[in-house]
Design a protein around this motif. Sequence first.
Motif, PDB file in Angstrom:
ATOM      1  N   ALA A  21      17.381 -62.345 138.320  1.00  0.00           N
ATOM      2  CA  ALA A  21      16.926 -62.038 139.688  1.00  0.00           C
ATOM      3  C   ALA A  21      17.492 -63.061 140.674  1.00  0.00           C
ATOM      4  O   ALA A  21      17.956 -62.705 141.760  1.00  0.00           O
ATOM      5  CB  ALA A  21      15.402 -62.028 139.741  1.00  0.00           C
ATOM      6  N   MET A  22      17.477 -64.333 140.289  1.00  0.00           N
ATOM      7  CA  MET A  22      18.017 -65.382 141.159  1.00  0.00           C
ATOM      8  C   MET A  22      19.516 -65.175 141.362  1.00  0.00           C
ATOM      9  O   MET A  22      20.025 -65.268 142.482  1.00  0.00           O
ATOM     10  CB  MET A  22      17.793 -66.770 140.527  1.00  0.00           C
ATOM     11  CG  MET A  22      16.360 -67.062 140.211  1.00  0.00           C
ATOM     12  SD  MET A  22      15.464 -67.532 141.667  1.00  0.00           S
ATOM     13  CE  MET A  22      15.519 -69.276 141.472  1.00  0.00           C
ATOM     14  N   GLY A  52      10.209 -57.772 134.462  1.00  0.00           N
ATOM     15  CA  GLY A  52       9.849 -58.226 133.124  1.00  0.00           C
ATOM     16  C   GLY A  52      10.603 -57.485 132.044  1.00  0.00           C
ATOM     17  O   GLY A  52      11.530 -56.722 132.319  1.00  0.00           O
ATOM     18  N   ASN A  72      15.415 -57.380 135.818  1.00  0.00           N
ATOM     19  CA  ASN A  72      14.581 -57.861 134.709  1.00  0.00           C
ATOM     20  C   ASN A  72      14.973 -59.277 134.322  1.00  0.00           C
ATOM     21  O   ASN A  72      16.106 -59.546 133.983  1.00  0.00           O
ATOM     22  CB  ASN A  72      14.614 -56.905 133.504  1.00  0.00           C
ATOM     23  CG  ASN A  72      15.983 -56.800 132.862  1.00  0.00           C
ATOM     24  OD1 ASN A  72      16.996 -57.051 133.493  1.00  0.00           O
ATOM     25  ND2 ASN A  72      16.012 -56.417 131.602  1.00  0.00           N
ATOM     26  N   GLY A  73      14.046 -60.175 134.435  1.00  0.00           N
ATOM     27  CA  GLY A  73      14.298 -61.582 134.123  1.00  0.00           C
ATOM     28  C   GLY A  73      14.465 -62.397 135.389  1.00  0.00           C
ATOM     29  O   GLY A  73      15.187 -61.995 136.310  1.00  0.00           O
ATOM     30  N   ALA A  74      13.783 -63.535 135.454  1.00  0.00           N
ATOM     31  CA  ALA A  74      13.798 -64.350 136.668  1.00  0.00           C
ATOM     32  C   ALA A  74      15.181 -64.934 136.939  1.00  0.00           C
ATOM     33  O   ALA A  74      15.629 -65.011 138.080  1.00  0.00           O
ATOM     34  CB  ALA A  74      12.762 -65.468 136.566  1.00  0.00           C
ATOM     35  N   ASP A 128      10.960 -59.410 139.653  1.00  0.00           N
ATOM     36  CA  ASP A 128      11.234 -59.432 138.218  1.00  0.00           C
ATOM     37  C   ASP A 128      10.279 -58.449 137.556  1.00  0.00           C
ATOM     38  O   ASP A 128       9.074 -58.658 137.561  1.00  0.00           O
ATOM     39  CB  ASP A 128      11.017 -60.861 137.697  1.00  0.00           C
ATOM     40  CG  ASP A 128      11.086 -60.942 136.179  1.00  0.00           C
ATOM     41  OD1 ASP A 128      11.526 -59.958 135.560  1.00  0.00           O
ATOM     42  OD2 ASP A 128      10.715 -61.989 135.631  1.00  0.00           O
ATOM     43  N   PHE A 178      12.227 -60.908 145.965  1.00  0.00           N
ATOM     44  CA  PHE A 178      12.509 -61.284 144.585  1.00  0.00           C
ATOM     45  C   PHE A 178      11.596 -60.393 143.755  1.00  0.00           C
ATOM     46  O   PHE A 178      10.409 -60.316 144.042  1.00  0.00           O
ATOM     47  CB  PHE A 178      12.153 -62.765 144.405  1.00  0.00           C
ATOM     48  CG  PHE A 178      12.118 -63.221 142.975  1.00  0.00           C
ATOM     49  CD1 PHE A 178      13.194 -63.882 142.422  1.00  0.00           C
ATOM     50  CD2 PHE A 178      10.989 -63.004 142.188  1.00  0.00           C
ATOM     51  CE1 PHE A 178      13.159 -64.312 141.098  1.00  0.00           C
ATOM     52  CE2 PHE A 178      10.953 -63.430 140.860  1.00  0.00           C
ATOM     53  CZ  PHE A 178      12.044 -64.078 140.316  1.00  0.00           C
ATOM     54  N   ASN A 194       6.316 -59.552 139.099  1.00  0.00           N
ATOM     55  CA  ASN A 194       6.581 -60.832 139.753  1.00  0.00           C
ATOM     56  C   ASN A 194       7.316 -60.576 141.054  1.00  0.00           C
ATOM     57  O   ASN A 194       8.528 -60.409 141.053  1.00  0.00           O
ATOM     58  CB  ASN A 194       7.493 -61.667 138.850  1.00  0.00           C
ATOM     59  CG  ASN A 194       6.722 -62.758 138.188  1.00  0.00           C
ATOM     60  OD1 ASN A 194       5.862 -63.393 138.809  1.00  0.00           O
ATOM     61  ND2 ASN A 194       7.020 -62.982 136.924  1.00  0.00           N
ATOM     62  N   TYR A 195       6.616 -60.533 142.174  1.00  0.00           N
ATOM     63  CA  TYR A 195       7.225 -60.132 143.434  1.00  0.00           C
ATOM     64  C   TYR A 195       7.014 -61.205 144.498  1.00  0.00           C
ATOM     65  O   TYR A 195       5.896 -61.691 144.671  1.00  0.00           O
ATOM     66  CB  TYR A 195       6.590 -58.816 143.897  1.00  0.00           C
ATOM     67  CG  TYR A 195       7.058 -58.313 145.238  1.00  0.00           C
ATOM     68  CD1 TYR A 195       8.121 -57.424 145.334  1.00  0.00           C
ATOM     69  CD2 TYR A 195       6.427 -58.719 146.411  1.00  0.00           C
ATOM     70  CE1 TYR A 195       8.549 -56.950 146.568  1.00  0.00           C
ATOM     71  CE2 TYR A 195       6.844 -58.255 147.650  1.00  0.00           C
ATOM     72  CZ  TYR A 195       7.900 -57.368 147.719  1.00  0.00           C
ATOM     73  OH  TYR A 195       8.311 -56.903 148.943  1.00  0.00           O
TER      74      TYR A 195
END
Length: 396
Positions: free
Chosen positions: A278-279, A299, A273-275, A297, A295, A260-261
């Motif tokens: 990341a935020m 996973g 790891n984890g949205a 993630d 950004f 997830n980039y």
Amino acid sequence: MNLHEYQGKELLSSFGVRIQRGIVAQNADEAVAAAEKLTEETGTGWHVIKAQVHAGGRGKGGGVKLAKNLEEVKSISDQIIGMDLVTPQTSAEGKRVHQVLVAEDVYYPGETETSEFYMSVLLNRANGRNMIMYSTEGGMDIETVAEETPHLIFTEEIDPASGLLGFQARKIAFNLGLSGAAFKDMTKFVSALYRAYVESDSSLFEINPVLKTSDNKIMAVDAKVTLDDNALYRHKDLAEMRDLREENQIEVEAGALGLNYVDLDGNVGCMVNGAGLAMATMDLIKQAGGEPANFLDVGGTADAARVEAAFKIILKDPAVKAILINIFGGIVRCDRVAQGVIDAYKNMGNIDVPIIVRLQGTNADIAKELIDNSGLDVMSATEFQEAADKVQTVLA
Ligand code: GDP
Ligand code: MN
């Protein structure tokens, strides 16, 4: 997912929405052939050559031009294809044009004046209803209209239980000042447009301008269509319209690796790891005075292979001057992640930006030891703030 204008028009047309007809061309010769074919079909001698890129405001940037004969079709297409089109909606470098839409000229003179309207269909998130926004002030900057003369923009909300009703379509045609044949055609246009929006699972339609021709026909001259990514699985034909050339190349590669980039403007690469984490990590970087470059993630399974893939993706961005790895070891053990970071670092060989690793959770202490004893140019941190401060120190 966004569509090109020509694809959006194909979609609209398949639902019975009248469109300005056109044929897409990859080079000037194809453009001339397209113009000849359109002349056969429509009788028009004039054509508009329109750059196909995912950005609005093309007219202002010189990406939409009228050609009055085949020589002009050729020379204008030659000039537009391959150019880096700069519009109010692109970056300063612009967007490379790979193809043009050769369209029939629909602004021909006739019994009445032509008029340009604005119309969009979108979701009102406040109450969960679709709405049609429209204005008599089409063809120009709708943002300016919204700012300076907001009373000129009308909104019609649609009850999901009943769908768009006949009286609503008539109200829209009336508010646009139409009468006679144009009024009737507008009600048909609006109904077909709304059906196309719902049945294609779109999240935005923006038709600017909707044109009333001099012989009182209503048609879409432009089409910005955004499809809902989460519904693409049931629209295979539309999903195939995706043009990867229009998207950020690093994001496309990351997507293919299952990462997830999202590319951002800063200089601190993030691997998390984890949205949610990341935020929070991006917030912390900002608070410490830095700017996140992305950004990312990775996973739940932050193993060596994924860490290495993530490294490679982050380092493709030349703006990255430091990397912050922030992993919470809940299901994944921190020592495994640490080993993954070390292995990836050694495998890649040529990482020349400082790396700060913060591992928290299961076996965090063992992980820290592994990092500290690795002999690599990798700094460890246990606290969130400590990690962000170290990033600032290496950037200073
Ligand atoms: P945008 O600038 O990216 O929004 O691209 P549009 O498709 O809206 O085209 C820009 C402008 O070109 C429109 O607002 C029209 O004024 C003009 N235009 C589009 N089609 C024709 C046409 O067939 N004939 C003429 N004369 N002008 C056109
Ligand atoms: Mn437009």
